[in-house]
Design a protein around this motif. Structure first.
Motif, PDB file in Angstrom:
ATOM      1  N   GLN A   1      -0.428   8.241   2.776  1.00 23.46           N
ATOM      2  CA  GLN A   1       0.301   9.290   2.069  1.00 23.46           C
ATOM      3  C   GLN A   1      -0.403   9.618   0.743  1.00 23.46           C
ATOM      4  O   GLN A   1      -0.489  10.771   0.325  1.00 23.46           O
ATOM      5  N   ALA A   2      -0.912   8.592   0.087  1.00 23.36           N
ATOM      6  CA  ALA A   2      -1.594   8.793  -1.194  1.00 23.36           C
ATOM      7  C   ALA A   2      -2.864   9.612  -1.007  1.00 23.36           C
ATOM      8  O   ALA A   2      -3.198  10.464  -1.840  1.00 23.36           O
ATOM      9  N   ASP A   3      -3.563   9.391   0.106  1.00 23.33           N
ATOM     10  CA  ASP A   3      -4.782  10.143   0.362  1.00 23.33           C
ATOM     11  C   ASP A   3      -4.479  11.623   0.513  1.00 23.33           C
ATOM     12  O   ASP A   3      -5.246  12.476   0.027  1.00 23.33           O
ATOM     13  N   ARG A   4      -3.392  11.947   1.168  1.00 24.27           N
ATOM     14  CA  ARG A   4      -3.005  13.345   1.332  1.00 24.27           C
ATOM     15  C   ARG A   4      -2.701  13.971  -0.029  1.00 24.27           C
ATOM     16  O   ARG A   4      -3.051  15.127  -0.297  1.00 24.27           O
ATOM     17  N   THR A   5      -2.051  13.198  -0.887  1.00 33.76           N
ATOM     18  CA  THR A   5      -1.716  13.704  -2.218  1.00 33.76           C
ATOM     19  C   THR A   5      -2.974  13.938  -3.040  1.00 33.76           C
ATOM     20  O   THR A   5      -3.100  14.938  -3.761  1.00 33.76           O
ATOM     21  N   LEU A   6      -3.961  13.036  -2.923  1.00 30.47           N
ATOM     22  CA  LEU A   6      -5.213  13.189  -3.652  1.00 30.47           C
ATOM     23  C   LEU A   6      -6.035  14.370  -3.137  1.00 30.47           C
ATOM     24  O   LEU A   6      -6.956  14.838  -3.818  1.00 30.47           O
ATOM     25  N   GLN A   7      -5.684  14.842  -1.945  1.00 35.60           N
ATOM     26  CA  GLN A   7      -6.300  16.052  -1.419  1.00 35.60           C
ATOM     27  C   GLN A   7      -5.594  17.301  -1.922  1.00 35.60           C
ATOM     28  O   GLN A   7      -5.973  18.417  -1.561  1.00 35.60           O
ATOM     29  N   GLY A   8      -4.542  17.088  -2.750  1.00 41.09           N
ATOM     30  CA  GLY A   8      -3.839  18.222  -3.343  1.00 41.09           C
ATOM     31  C   GLY A   8      -2.522  18.584  -2.693  1.00 41.09           C
ATOM     32  O   GLY A   8      -1.914  19.601  -3.024  1.00 41.09           O
ATOM     33  N   GLU A   9      -2.032  17.724  -1.772  1.00 43.34           N
ATOM     34  CA  GLU A   9      -0.800  18.030  -1.031  1.00 43.34           C
ATOM     35  C   GLU A   9       0.395  17.293  -1.641  1.00 43.34           C
ATOM     36  O   GLU A   9       0.282  16.103  -1.989  1.00 43.34           O
ATOM     37  N   ASP A  10       1.497  18.010  -1.795  1.00 44.22           N
ATOM     38  CA  ASP A  10       2.750  17.343  -2.176  1.00 44.22           C
ATOM     39  C   ASP A  10       3.287  16.612  -0.945  1.00 44.22           C
ATOM     40  O   ASP A  10       3.401  17.189   0.140  1.00 44.22           O
ATOM     41  N   VAL A  11       3.635  15.360  -1.116  1.00 46.17           N
ATOM     42  CA  VAL A  11       4.086  14.530   0.006  1.00 46.17           C
ATOM     43  C   VAL A  11       5.441  13.913  -0.335  1.00 46.17           C
ATOM     44  O   VAL A  11       5.639  13.395  -1.445  1.00 46.17           O
ATOM     45  N   ARG A  12       6.323  13.988   0.642  1.00 45.75           N
ATOM     46  CA  ARG A  12       7.637  13.351   0.462  1.00 45.75           C
ATOM     47  C   ARG A  12       7.996  12.625   1.751  1.00 45.75           C
ATOM     48  O   ARG A  12       7.845  13.165   2.845  1.00 45.75           O
ATOM     49  N   PHE A  13       8.465  11.408   1.626  1.00 44.80           N
ATOM     50  CA  PHE A  13       8.811  10.620   2.810  1.00 44.80           C
ATOM     51  C   PHE A  13       9.881   9.587   2.450  1.00 44.80           C
ATOM     52  O   PHE A  13      10.166   9.332   1.271  1.00 44.80           O
ATOM     53  N   GLU A  14      10.446   9.015   3.494  1.00 45.11           N
ATOM     54  CA  GLU A  14      11.474   7.987   3.293  1.00 45.11           C
ATOM     55  C   GLU A  14      10.888   6.638   3.650  1.00 45.11           C
ATOM     56  O   GLU A  14      10.255   6.477   4.698  1.00 45.11           O
ATOM     57  N   HIS A  15      11.099   5.686   2.765  1.00 42.40           N
ATOM     58  CA  HIS A  15      10.564   4.344   2.952  1.00 42.40           C
ATOM     59  C   HIS A  15      11.735   3.372   3.114  1.00 42.40           C
ATOM     60  O   HIS A  15      12.631   3.323   2.266  1.00 42.40           O
ATOM     61  N   VAL A  16      11.696   2.625   4.215  1.00 48.19           N
ATOM     62  CA  VAL A  16      12.773   1.676   4.505  1.00 48.19           C
ATOM     63  C   VAL A  16      12.247   0.268   4.308  1.00 48.19           C
ATOM     64  O   VAL A  16      11.212  -0.114   4.884  1.00 48.19           O
ATOM     65  N   VAL A  17      12.949  -0.510   3.495  1.00 46.33           N
ATOM     66  CA  VAL A  17      12.517  -1.875   3.173  1.00 46.33           C
ATOM     67  C   VAL A  17      13.646  -2.843   3.531  1.00 46.33           C
ATOM     68  O   VAL A  17      14.801  -2.647   3.140  1.00 46.33           O
ATOM     69  N   ARG A  18      13.288  -3.873   4.291  1.00 45.13           N
ATOM     70  CA  ARG A  18      14.274  -4.925   4.588  1.00 45.13           C
ATOM     71  C   ARG A  18      14.083  -6.064   3.597  1.00 45.13           C
ATOM     72  O   ARG A  18      12.999  -6.650   3.508  1.00 45.13           O
ATOM     73  N   GLN A  19      15.140  -6.369   2.854  1.00 41.54           N
ATOM     74  CA  GLN A  19      15.090  -7.408   1.828  1.00 41.54           C
ATOM     75  C   GLN A  19      15.136  -8.793   2.454  1.00 41.54           C
ATOM     76  O   GLN A  19      15.452  -8.956   3.645  1.00 41.54           O
ATOM     77  N   SER A  20      14.828  -9.805   1.641  1.00 35.02           N
ATOM     78  CA  SER A  20      14.815 -11.192   2.128  1.00 35.02           C
ATOM     79  C   SER A  20      16.195 -11.659   2.572  1.00 35.02           C
ATOM     80  O   SER A  20      16.321 -12.546   3.413  1.00 35.02           O
ATOM     81  N   ASP A  21      17.246 -11.042   2.008  1.00 32.68           N
ATOM     82  CA  ASP A  21      18.598 -11.433   2.396  1.00 32.68           C
ATOM     83  C   ASP A  21      19.091 -10.678   3.632  1.00 32.68           C
ATOM     84  O   ASP A  21      20.247 -10.821   4.040  1.00 32.68           O
ATOM     85  N   GLY A  22      18.218  -9.850   4.218  1.00 31.51           N
ATOM     86  CA  GLY A  22      18.586  -9.120   5.426  1.00 31.51           C
ATOM     87  C   GLY A  22      19.102  -7.717   5.186  1.00 31.51           C
ATOM     88  O   GLY A  22      19.238  -6.937   6.137  1.00 31.51           O
ATOM     89  N   SER A  23      19.405  -7.372   3.947  1.00 36.70           N
ATOM     90  CA  SER A  23      19.894  -6.032   3.639  1.00 36.70           C
ATOM     91  C   SER A  23      18.754  -5.020   3.702  1.00 36.70           C
ATOM     92  O   SER A  23      17.584  -5.371   3.570  1.00 36.70           O
ATOM     93  N   VAL A  24      19.136  -3.759   3.943  1.00 34.36           N
ATOM     94  CA  VAL A  24      18.147  -2.695   4.084  1.00 34.36           C
ATOM     95  C   VAL A  24      18.268  -1.747   2.901  1.00 34.36           C
ATOM     96  O   VAL A  24      19.367  -1.329   2.529  1.00 34.36           O
ATOM     97  N   VAL A  25      17.120  -1.402   2.307  1.00 32.82           N
ATOM     98  CA  VAL A  25      17.078  -0.462   1.187  1.00 32.82           C
ATOM     99  C   VAL A  25      16.339   0.802   1.647  1.00 32.82           C
ATOM    100  O   VAL A  25      15.240   0.720   2.215  1.00 32.82           O
ATOM    101  N   TYR A  26      16.960   1.931   1.417  1.00 28.96           N
ATOM    102  CA  TYR A  26      16.357   3.214   1.768  1.00 28.96           C
ATOM    103  C   TYR A  26      15.855   3.885   0.478  1.00 28.96           C
ATOM    104  O   TYR A  26      16.607   4.005  -0.488  1.00 28.96           O
ATOM    105  N   ARG A  27      14.589   4.329   0.495  1.00 32.80           N
ATOM    106  CA  ARG A  27      14.011   4.951  -0.696  1.00 32.80           C
ATOM    107  C   ARG A  27      13.438   6.326  -0.348  1.00 32.80           C
ATOM    108  O   ARG A  27      12.739   6.486   0.671  1.00 32.80           O
TER     109      ARG A  27
END
Length: 277
Positions: free
Chosen positions: A1-27
């Motif tokens: 995604q960073a490479d696309r941005t460095l090419q001049g493109e605006d990039v937006r995406f959703e990142h899902v992270v599972r925490q050590s306690d099993g909970s899910v964080v949406y970013r």
């Protein structure tokens, strides 16, 4: 995604992270190019926003929508101008219309002015005074035919408590109504057969001797008026010739639950002894 941005493109995406306690964080992540004075991309700006609560709320809403859409009950939300704001999929089956054809229409436009003025509006107006309204109504639906519906109107309020419309919930109770009608008809037939039967019959409370009912043949047998014997205990009137026989018959009935051709002797109002089986 960073490479696309460095090419001049605006990039937006959703990142899902599972925490050590099993909970899910949406970013929610946004990468936007950072340009120098010449307009060349020299880097990027990353913006990260926690949207976990939004995603959980959306999931709860989807689950609720699944429940609403998978019920056979009719559920709808109307505003104070009687305009449909939301309906569930059951409307499609009952009315043979798409949901999109109903949203934004008034109840008068959809159901017709007569049904609106005689049924929907009076109940809705009462509901929007702050009262829940409950009633039964027979309705002819294009998709499922004539059905008896148990209908509840519940007031719909805004965040400040102001009345903004009403929620309509209608449940099909046709089978229940038909069963009740059959029971009523059966009861009427029983009462007619009981009253007109040539054999003297009476219904008693075995513990108190109180007459619950007696047919016309029984009234004639006792040679008295119905008013003189109904709701009066046969034990208190001492109609039995033998109190011992009375007690024995009651005990045997309680034990066996049924007596057939049981011989008894009782007095009529004239004092004559009657032999009854």
């Amino acid at each position: 995604q960073a490479d696309r941005t460095l090419q001049g493109e605006d990039v937006r995406f959703e990142h899902v992270v599972r925490q050590s306690d099993g909970s899910v964080v949406y970013r929610d992540v946004s990468y936007n190019p950072l340009r120098d004075e010449s307009g060349q991309v020299s880097g990027y700006v990353a913006t990260i926003r926690d949207i976990s609560e939004i995603r959980r709320a959306e999931e709860s809403l989807r689950q609720y929508q699944q429940i609403v859409d998978n019920t056979d009950d009719l559920l709808s939300l109307l505003d104070s101008e009687y305009c449909y704001l939301a309906v569930n999929k059951s409307y499609e089956r009952h009315f043979n219309v798409g949901i999109e054809d109903l949203i934004g229409k008034t109840a008068a436009d959809f159901h017709g002015q007569e049904i609106f003025e005689t049924l929907i509006k009076p109940m809705a107006d009462l509901c929007m005074t702050g009262k829940d309204v409950h009633f039964d109504s027979w309705v002819d639906y294009p998709g499922v035919g004539r059905r008896c519906m148990d209908v509840v109107y519940t007031v719909y309020r805004g965040s400040k408590g102001e009345v903004k419309g009403f929620v309509m919930h209608a449940r099909d109770i046709t089978a229940l109504k038909e069963t009740q009608q059959k029971l009523t008809e059966s009861e009427e037939k029983f009462i007619t057969a009981f009253q007109k039967h040539p054999t003297p019959m009476q219904i008693l409370n075995v513990n108190t001797g109180e007459r619950i009912d007696m047919n016309e043949s029984c009234v004639r047998l006792y040679e008295t008026d119905r008013e003189n014997v109904e709701k009066k205990s046969i034990y208190a009137r001492n109609r039995w010739v033998s109190p011992e026989q009375q007690k024995a018959s009651v005990n045997e009935l309680l034990e066996k639950r049924s007596l057939t051709n049981y011989p008894i002797q009782v007095y009529n109002d004239s004092g004559e002894v009657m032999h009854i089986r």
